[in-house]
Motif scaffolding. Structure first.
Motif, PDB file in Angstrom:
ATOM      1  N   GLN A   1      -9.693   6.215  -3.883  1.00  0.00           N
ATOM      2  CA  GLN A   1     -10.934   6.050  -3.132  1.00  0.00           C
ATOM      3  C   GLN A   1     -11.237   4.579  -2.886  1.00  0.00           C
ATOM      4  OE1 GLN A   1     -13.655   8.147  -5.659  1.00  0.00           O
ATOM      5  NE2 GLN A   1     -13.242  10.137  -4.712  1.00  0.00           N
ATOM      6  N   THR A   2     -10.919   3.727  -3.870  1.00  0.00           N
ATOM      7  CA  THR A   2     -11.152   2.292  -3.695  1.00  0.00           C
ATOM      8  C   THR A   2     -10.248   1.716  -2.609  1.00  0.00           C
ATOM      9  OG1 THR A   2     -11.759   2.124  -6.030  1.00  0.00           O
ATOM     10  CG2 THR A   2     -11.199   0.078  -4.886  1.00  0.00           C
ATOM     11  N   ALA A   3      -9.005   2.182  -2.571  1.00  0.00           N
ATOM     12  CA  ALA A   3      -8.072   1.678  -1.547  1.00  0.00           C
ATOM     13  C   ALA A   3      -8.402   2.220  -0.162  1.00  0.00           C
ATOM     14  CB  ALA A   3      -6.644   2.053  -1.927  1.00  0.00           C
TER      15      ALA A   3
ATOM     16  N   LEU B   1       0.828  -1.205   0.000  1.00  0.00           N
ATOM     17  CA  LEU B   1       0.000   0.000   0.000  1.00  0.00           C
ATOM     18  C   LEU B   1       0.862   1.255   0.000  1.00  0.00           C
ATOM     19  CD1 LEU B   1      -2.830  -0.956   2.522  1.00  0.00           C
ATOM     20  CD2 LEU B   1      -3.054  -0.626   0.062  1.00  0.00           C
ATOM     21  N   ARG B   2       1.983   1.203   0.759  1.00  0.00           N
ATOM     22  CA  ARG B   2       2.880   2.362   0.790  1.00  0.00           C
ATOM     23  C   ARG B   2       3.483   2.612  -0.598  1.00  0.00           C
ATOM     24  NH1 ARG B   2       5.104   0.262   5.873  1.00  0.00           N
ATOM     25  NH2 ARG B   2       4.241   1.450   7.625  1.00  0.00           N
ATOM     26  N   GLU B   3       3.865   1.536  -1.293  1.00  0.00           N
ATOM     27  CA  GLU B   3       4.433   1.700  -2.629  1.00  0.00           C
ATOM     28  C   GLU B   3       3.402   2.296  -3.596  1.00  0.00           C
ATOM     29  OE1 GLU B   3       5.929  -2.013  -3.890  1.00  0.00           O
ATOM     30  OE2 GLU B   3       7.523  -2.114  -2.360  1.00  0.00           O
ATOM     31  N   GLU B   4       2.154   1.817  -3.516  1.00  0.00           N
ATOM     32  CA  GLU B   4       1.115   2.355  -4.391  1.00  0.00           C
ATOM     33  C   GLU B   4       0.883   3.840  -4.122  1.00  0.00           C
ATOM     34  OE1 GLU B   4      -2.326   0.011  -3.796  1.00  0.00           O
ATOM     35  OE2 GLU B   4      -1.547  -1.746  -4.860  1.00  0.00           O
ATOM     36  N   VAL B   5       0.868   4.209  -2.844  1.00  0.00           N
ATOM     37  CA  VAL B   5       0.673   5.620  -2.502  1.00  0.00           C
ATOM     38  C   VAL B   5       1.830   6.453  -3.010  1.00  0.00           C
ATOM     39  CG1 VAL B   5       0.500   7.248  -0.584  1.00  0.00           C
ATOM     40  CG2 VAL B   5      -0.803   5.130  -0.525  1.00  0.00           C
ATOM     41  N   ALA B   6       3.052   5.940  -2.900  1.00  0.00           N
ATOM     42  CA  ALA B   6       4.225   6.688  -3.360  1.00  0.00           C
ATOM     43  C   ALA B   6       4.198   6.882  -4.876  1.00  0.00           C
ATOM     44  CB  ALA B   6       5.509   5.967  -2.930  1.00  0.00           C
ATOM     45  N   VAL B   7       3.848   5.806  -5.608  1.00  0.00           N
ATOM     46  CA  VAL B   7       3.760   5.918  -7.074  1.00  0.00           C
ATOM     47  C   VAL B   7       2.674   6.906  -7.474  1.00  0.00           C
ATOM     48  CG1 VAL B   7       3.207   4.657  -9.172  1.00  0.00           C
ATOM     49  CG2 VAL B   7       4.708   3.622  -7.479  1.00  0.00           C
TER      50      VAL B   7
ATOM     51  N   ASN C   1      -3.702  12.303  -1.660  1.00  0.00           N
ATOM     52  CA  ASN C   1      -3.769  11.979  -3.085  1.00  0.00           C
ATOM     53  C   ASN C   1      -5.109  12.376  -3.696  1.00  0.00           C
ATOM     54  OD1 ASN C   1      -1.840   8.900  -2.735  1.00  0.00           O
ATOM     55  ND2 ASN C   1      -1.175  10.995  -3.042  1.00  0.00           N
ATOM     56  N   ILE C   2      -6.193  12.076  -2.966  1.00  0.00           N
ATOM     57  CA  ILE C   2      -7.518  12.414  -3.465  1.00  0.00           C
ATOM     58  C   ILE C   2      -7.678  13.926  -3.578  1.00  0.00           C
ATOM     59  CG2 ILE C   2      -9.977  12.296  -2.930  1.00  0.00           C
ATOM     60  CD1 ILE C   2      -9.446   9.605  -1.577  1.00  0.00           C
ATOM     61  N   ALA C   3      -7.214  14.649  -2.566  1.00  0.00           N
ATOM     62  CA  ALA C   3      -7.315  16.109  -2.603  1.00  0.00           C
ATOM     63  C   ALA C   3      -6.481  16.682  -3.744  1.00  0.00           C
ATOM     64  CB  ALA C   3      -6.867  16.695  -1.266  1.00  0.00           C
TER      65      ALA C   3
END
Length: 814
Positions: A70-72, A27-33, A129-131
């Protein structure tokens, strides 16, 4: 106890398995990408060379990134709530002086707190990320909006400029030469192959077949439709439905004919691969013309005025039809020429001149179509204002002093369609004037979009009418003036649901017509169905539409249950009609409550919160709406306790009559004068009410009669008894009774008291008894006396000639 708590926590941890460290790392990697890509997109927006296509691509990527975030976030928030719940179950940390907690419990608290901190940090980054995606999307939308308004505000050469038309004519002639050369090249190719004559023969046969499909077949289907609708009543929605059917019946031959022509041209090789778009434009333009002609003919129905959707005067039919088809022809020609220019010319100058001509032509047609003189609708015809008379003058028609009319104080109010026509004239003049003055893009946009929106509105209204007519076919009462409130409520919700569907059908294509891109519209549709947040509230049109649909379906099911009970179950039972009405009403109320609760639950509201809100509002309702609540509760008491029921003959302070309907607020009583009295339910509960038919319809009638003083009292009583026994409506038990009531001033007073089966017949029975008593008394020689008086007249002594103080009686019967 601590061991027990640890065991419970272990079971809970098994039931709510937390994500392993590897999953948190992923999850951290996805957020970073995602964060890095958002930064890159924001950097790309600083470039001024990005076009519309690039901006749309970035906008679509942003939408994907926001959807992924939003899905995550949803399962992550669920896990955070689970961990917080686990911490709450551990209880607070022991304060100083309290027994310390065990090492195992302390380790469990530290582990849960660490997991909670990691997940909370991830959740915060996802929120960022959403904001960020929302902020960047708004920047892209602002940039596209500025570009769009800039194009509309861009001013070019005057449309009457000679240089413009000289250059456009040269470009057009060059494109026409290229098109002629392409046609000659196909001819030469076919001639070399030796198949030119055969190809022309095929083309001629295709044209003949297309003409046969367009003219005789359309006329045949027209006659068949009108032959079948002749006995039908032209409801408003049915008129629109028939117009839609007529349009479809005329469109089908056109579609077949156009498809046959295009396929024939492809078969003979007259449409090369590079001209596919141009051929498609020709076919679509042909279908648009066929649709316009069919729709205008069907809507205005010149030969069938009763089925005319838009009631026009006969003098305006030809003009409106000609103007509408001319507008469609201009739009089709514009589309075909635009595709042809892309194929043969590709000149911005020619495109500018073409758009200017289209804007001026459509603007003029829109202005002419919006003239009030062409349209005459019932809701547009205002009643003439009352004529004011000057004070002191005689009314109109008096020959000696004619009235002087003055203008009314208040001006006439324009109807809704009148205001739309005014708007149409303004838009028509604006588009034509703007194009002539050089704002060709603005004039072209306004004129073309106005006609396309009108066409879309007509299509959506036809769909709406089809849905309403479908309901009418399923339930014939849909168009009737039903008196029952539940039917009115059901049909009102059905109408609201159909209107909501029509609006939802209209909005997406309307946005496309107004200039929105399909990717944006698709994203808006997805957001509306899935839901979007406004502050802390999440709104989902999909849920709203589903809730309304479920509510309407459950109301319809409730009505069908009521109808089945009323027509199939109640007639076969021995239930009292009043009980039947109460049961039917209760079924309606229960179905309404269930439909409301399920609809509210579908929207996502917590019913417990709704109960809290209702409890808070109950105080205000108790003070402000206590009368309504009082009547509502009284109505429920009447339905359950049933002191009165439908069909009862009651006497209240408000009137006397038969109960016709008991609702939750009031009760309808029909008096014997056939007037209706609406009595609040609270009056029937709080005040005395006489109910002649509460438990049964048996009632007592009393007939009073007098006999002369020289009559035999026992004989009179025997005669009255005999009269009661001979009447077939009088019950033998309780037996009729004769009462010698009193010695009256001029008669012996008797009363005949007897019981009848139906108190509703009391007036007729009393009349029959009086007639029989009168006949029996005459036969038996019993006189029915009437009051008499003896009058003594005294004359004055001076007038009578007798001594003063002497009176002579003079008797005269009254």
């Amino acid at each position: 106890m601590r061991v027990f708590v640890l065991a419970v926590l272990a079971l809970l941890s098994l039931a709510h398995a937390q994500p392993p460290s590897a999953e948190i790392g992923l999850l951290r990697e996805e957020v970073a990408v995602r964060t890095q890509r958002l930064a890159e997109i924001e950097e790309e927006l600083t470039s001024e060379v990005l076009g519309t296509d690039e901006l749309l691509t970035l906008r679509e990527e942003l939408r994907t990134l926001r959807t992924d975030a939003q899905t995550a976030l949803v399962p992550l928030e669920q896990r955070i709530e689970t961990l917080r719940s686990d911490l709450d179950r551990l209880g607070p940390i022991p304060a100083e002086g309290e027994p310390p907690e065990s090492d195992a419990l302390k380790e469990e608290r530290v582990e849960i707190s660490k997991r909670l901190g990691d997940l909370a940090a991830l959740s915060a980054k996802i929120d960022l990320n959403i904001a960020a995606s929302t902020r960047i999307g708004e920047a892209i939308a602002a940039r596209r909006r500025d570009a769009f308004t800039g194009r509309l505000q861009q001013r070019g050469d005057l449309l009457i400029s000679p240089q413009l038309w000289t250059g456009a004519a040269a470009e057009f002639l060059g494109g026409a030469e290229d098109a002629i050369m392409a046609a000659n090249g196909w001819r030469d190719e076919m001639r070399e192959k030796g198949s030119l004559a055969r190809s022309l023969l095929y083309l001629g046969l295709a044209v003949v077949i297309a003409l046969l499909l367009l003219i005789p077949l359309r006329r045949f289907t027209e006659r068949q439709i009108f032959r079948r609708i002749e006995p039908l009543e032209p409801y408003p929605s049915r008129r629109v439905l028939v117009a839609a059917l007529r349009t479809a019946s005329k469109m089908v031959p056109g579609i077949v004919a156009g498809f046959f022509l295009i396929e024939t041209l492809k078969f003979i090789g007259a449409v090369p691969d590079e001209a596919e778009d141009f051929a498609e434009a020709l076919w679509l333009g042909f279908l648009a013309l066929v649709f316009a002609d069919a729709a205008v003919s069907a809507v205005f129905a010149p030969l069938r005025p009763e089925w005319r959707v838009a009631p026009l005067p006969r003098r305006s039919l030809l003009a409106v039809r000609l103007l509408a088809i001319s507008a469609a022809a201009i739009l089709v020609a514009n589309m075909v020429l635009a595709r042809g220019a892309d194929l043969f010319v590709g000149s911005p100058l020619l495109s500018y001149a073409q758009q200017g001509v289209v804007a001026v032509s459509l603007g003029a047609l829109l202005y002419l179509l919006s003239r009030d003189g062409l349209w005459t609708r019932k809701d547009d015809e205002e009643e003439p204002a009352p004529t004011k008379l000057v004070e002191g003058e005689a009314p109109p028609g008096a020959p000696e002093t004619p009235a002087v009319a003055v203008e009314p104080d208040e001006p006439k109010k324009r109807s809704f369609f009148g205001k739309l026509r005014t708007l149409g004239r303004v838009l028509g003049g604006l588009s034509a004037g703007a194009a002539l003055l050089g704002w060709v893009n603005l004039g072209y946009y306004v004129s073309t979009r106005a006609f396309l929106l009108v066409a879309l509105f007509g299509v959506v209204m036809a769909i709406r009418a089809m849905l309403r007519e479908t309901v009418r076919v399923l339930d014939k009462d849909f168009s009737s003036t039903a008196d029952e409130e539940d039917e009115k409520l059901l049909y009102s919700w059905i109408g609201i649901f159909i209107d909501a569907v029509a609006v939802l059908i209209f909005i997406p294509p309307a946005l496309l017509i107004l200039g929105a891109e399909w990717s944006d519209v698709r994203g808006w549709i997805v957001d509306a169905l899935i839901g979007f947040e406004v502050g802390n509230v999440r709104i989902s049109f999909g849920k709203i539409l589903s809730a309304i649909g479920i509510f309407v379906v459950l109301l319809w099911v409730t009505r069908q249950v009521q109808k089945t009970a009323e027509t199939q179950i109640f007639p076969r039972s021995r239930i009292d009609p009043g009980v039947q009405n109460s049961l039917r009403t209760l079924i309606g109320y229960v179905g309404l409550v269930i439909a409301f609760m399920i609809g509210v639950g579908t929207l996502g509201f917590d019913l417990q919160n709704l109960a809290i809100i209702a409890g808070a509002l109950s105080v205000g309702i108790g003070f402000g709406l206590q009368s309504i609540v009082n009547n509502f509760v009284s109505g429920l008491i009447l339905l359950f306790e049933r002191p009165i029921k439908v069909g009862d003959w009651i006497v209240t302070a408000s009137g006397e009559g038969i109960v016709k309907r008991i609702s939750v607020r009031s009760t309808e009583i029909e008096t014997f004068d056939r007037s209706s009295v609406i009595v609040p339910n609270s009056e029937l509960i709080a005040q005395a009410v006489t109910n002649w038919t509460h438990k049964d319809k048996m009632g007592r009638v009393i007939v009073r009669v007098g006999a002369a003083y020289d009559s035999d009292a026992e004989k009179v009583m025997r005669i009255l008894q005999q009269v009661a026994r001979e009447n077939r409506d009088i019950l033998n038990y309780p037996a009729p009774a004769v009462v010698f009531e009193d010695f009256g001033a001029s008669s012996l007073d008797f009363s005949l008291r007897c019981y009848i089966r139906d108190v509703g017949n009391s007036l007729r029975v009393r009349t029959e008894l009086r007639v029989a008593i009168h006949k029996a008394f005459r036969e038996q020689g019993i006189e029915i006396p009437f009051p008499q008086q003896d009058v003594y007249v005294r004359e004055l002594a001076s007038q009578s000639g007798v001594k003063e103080g002497v009176e002579e009686p003079s008797e005269a019967p009254a």
